[in-house]
Design an enzyme around this catalytic site. Sequence first.
Site, mmCIF file in Angstrom:
data_model
loop_
_atom_site.group_PDB
_atom_site.id
_atom_site.type_symbol
_atom_site.label_atom_id
_atom_site.label_comp_id
_atom_site.label_asym_id
_atom_site.label_seq_id
_atom_site.Cartn_x
_atom_site.Cartn_y
_atom_site.Cartn_z
ATOM 1 N N GLY A 14 37.014 36.445 40.862
ATOM 2 C CA GLY A 14 37.015 35.108 39.811
ATOM 3 C C GLY A 14 36.197 34.813 39.498
ATOM 4 O O GLY A 14 36.385 33.143 38.582
ATOM 5 N N LYS A 67 56.849 49.427 39.676
ATOM 6 C CA LYS A 67 56.057 49.114 38.700
ATOM 7 C C LYS A 67 56.928 47.988 37.996
ATOM 8 O O LYS A 67 56.462 46.490 37.102
ATOM 9 C CB LYS A 67 55.105 49.636 38.076
ATOM 10 C CG LYS A 67 54.201 48.828 37.368
ATOM 11 C CD LYS A 67 53.057 50.295 37.269
ATOM 12 C CE LYS A 67 51.860 49.614 36.390
ATOM 13 N NZ LYS A 67 50.682 50.304 37.115
ATOM 14 N N MET A 92 42.965 44.489 38.804
ATOM 15 C CA MET A 92 41.884 46.345 39.176
ATOM 16 C C MET A 92 43.299 46.492 39.145
ATOM 17 O O MET A 92 43.359 47.635 40.068
ATOM 18 C CB MET A 92 41.336 45.707 40.680
ATOM 19 C CG MET A 92 40.131 45.169 40.518
ATOM 20 S SD MET A 92 38.994 45.362 38.853
ATOM 21 C CE MET A 92 38.454 46.873 39.262
ATOM 22 N N ARG A 93 44.205 46.274 38.253
ATOM 23 C CA ARG A 93 45.644 47.355 38.778
ATOM 24 C C ARG A 93 46.093 47.689 36.764
ATOM 25 O O ARG A 93 45.656 46.852 35.713
ATOM 26 C CB ARG A 93 47.332 46.154 38.835
ATOM 27 C CG ARG A 93 48.492 47.107 39.676
ATOM 28 C CD ARG A 93 48.916 46.178 40.133
ATOM 29 N NE ARG A 93 48.095 45.810 41.146
ATOM 30 C CZ ARG A 93 48.793 46.517 42.285
ATOM 31 N NH1 ARG A 93 49.095 47.520 42.586
ATOM 32 N NH2 ARG A 93 48.330 46.155 43.796
ATOM 33 N N LEU A 94 46.785 48.743 37.042
ATOM 34 C CA LEU A 94 46.331 49.469 35.630
ATOM 35 C C LEU A 94 47.812 49.366 35.075
ATOM 36 O O LEU A 94 48.936 48.876 35.652
ATOM 37 C CB LEU A 94 46.886 51.110 35.568
ATOM 38 C CG LEU A 94 46.699 51.550 34.420
ATOM 39 C CD1 LEU A 94 45.381 51.502 33.659
ATOM 40 C CD2 LEU A 94 46.762 52.922 34.640
ATOM 41 N N ASN A 109 40.787 42.775 28.091
ATOM 42 C CA ASN A 109 40.124 43.050 29.192
ATOM 43 C C ASN A 109 38.271 43.084 29.205
ATOM 44 O O ASN A 109 38.294 43.025 28.427
ATOM 45 C CB ASN A 109 40.747 44.108 30.062
ATOM 46 C CG ASN A 109 40.013 44.729 31.234
ATOM 47 O OD1 ASN A 109 40.081 43.761 31.980
ATOM 48 N ND2 ASN A 109 39.472 46.053 31.334
ATOM 49 N N HIS A 111 35.241 44.687 31.265
ATOM 50 C CA HIS A 111 34.940 45.258 31.607
ATOM 51 C C HIS A 111 33.516 45.555 31.725
ATOM 52 O O HIS A 111 33.134 46.014 30.701
ATOM 53 C CB HIS A 111 35.440 46.484 31.503
ATOM 54 C CG HIS A 111 35.381 48.225 32.235
ATOM 55 N ND1 HIS A 111 36.073 48.709 33.145
ATOM 56 C CD2 HIS A 111 34.271 49.817 32.054
ATOM 57 C CE1 HIS A 111 35.875 49.552 34.015
ATOM 58 N NE2 HIS A 111 34.484 49.663 33.465
HETATM 59 C C1 GAR Z 1 33.788 41.979 37.190
HETATM 60 O O1 GAR Z 1 32.719 41.969 36.749
HETATM 61 C C2 GAR Z 1 34.189 42.804 35.839
HETATM 62 O O2 GAR Z 1 34.188 43.084 34.607
HETATM 63 C C3 GAR Z 1 35.706 43.932 36.756
HETATM 64 O O3 GAR Z 1 35.482 43.795 37.572
HETATM 65 C C4 GAR Z 1 34.597 42.598 38.485
HETATM 66 C C5 GAR Z 1 35.797 41.201 38.415
HETATM 67 O O4 GAR Z 1 34.495 39.941 39.052
HETATM 68 N N1 GAR Z 1 36.518 44.437 36.151
HETATM 69 C C6 GAR Z 1 36.628 45.717 35.912
HETATM 70 O O5 GAR Z 1 36.017 46.470 36.758
HETATM 71 C C7 GAR Z 1 38.277 45.941 34.889
HETATM 72 N N2 GAR Z 1 38.598 47.938 35.193
HETATM 73 P P1 GAR Z 1 35.169 39.022 38.959
HETATM 74 O O6 GAR Z 1 36.280 38.235 40.263
HETATM 75 O O7 GAR Z 1 34.084 37.877 39.782
HETATM 76 O O8 GAR Z 1 35.788 37.483 37.317
#
Ligand code: GAR
Length: 198
Positions: A14, A67, A92-94, A109, A111
Site C-alpha cells: 500500500g 470473475k 495484482m489481479r488482472l 495502473n 507498474h
Molecule cells: C509497486 O511497485 C507497483 O508498481 C507494483 O506493485 C508494487 C505495489 O507496491 N505493481 C505491479 O507490479 C503491477 N503489475 P505498494 O503496494 O507498496 O504500492
Amino acid sequence: MKPIRLGIMVSGRGSNMEAILKEIDSGNLAAEVGVVISDNPTAGALNILAETKVPTLVAERSAFRDKESFEKVLIGVMIEYRVELVVLAGYMRLLGPTFIQAFSGRIINIHPSLLPAFPGLNAQRQALDYGVKVAGCTVHFVNEQMDGGRIIAQAVVPVLPNDDVDALSARILKEEHRLLPQVIGWIGEVVKMPQHTH
Ligand code: GAR
C-alpha cells in the site's frame, strides 16, 4: 474546484496508496479518495487505512462464483462511492472485461518497469536478469492485457553495477510515489476543463 474522486484498488503493502493520501493531505493533489478496495484481507494497505477515515472494503475473489460476479460487486461499490477514476496501486489481479467496460478509459495502473518491457510479476528482477542499464516505472490506462494499455507517463532511473532487486526496487519506488499522484493530478485537471460546445 471539485476534486476528482478516486477508487483505489490494492493487494499488498500500500505504499503507492499512501503516497496518494499524503499528497491529498498536504494539499498538493486536488483529489479525494471515495473508497479503497483490497482483494487481500492481509494487505499491509489495510493497516495504513486503519489510521484514516477512508472507506475500505475487502473483497476476496475466492468468495465469488466467478470473475464476472466478483467484478459486478466491485463495480457496484465504485458506483456507490461515486468514483470517477479507478487507480490500481499494486492491485495484482488482472481485471476482466466486465469491470473494464464499466469504467472504460477511467482506469489507470502503475507498474515498476518501462513498459512494454517486463510486464507481469517481478518486473525489477526481470530487468536485472536482462541486464538493462535503465529501468523505471510506467503509469498507463488499463486494458484487458496484463500491464497493457496506452502509456500516460514514465520515469527513468539508472541501473547501477551492484544493484540487487531490493536496491533497484527502492530506487524505482521513489519515482512511483512521485509519478502516480502527478498523473492523477493531470487527469483531474483535464476532467475539470470547460467543454467546448460548438
Ligand atoms: C509497486 O511497485 C507497483 O508498481 C507494483 O506493485 C508494487 C505495489 O507496491 N505493481 C505491479 O507490479 C503491477 N503489475 P505498494 O503496494 O507498496 O504500492
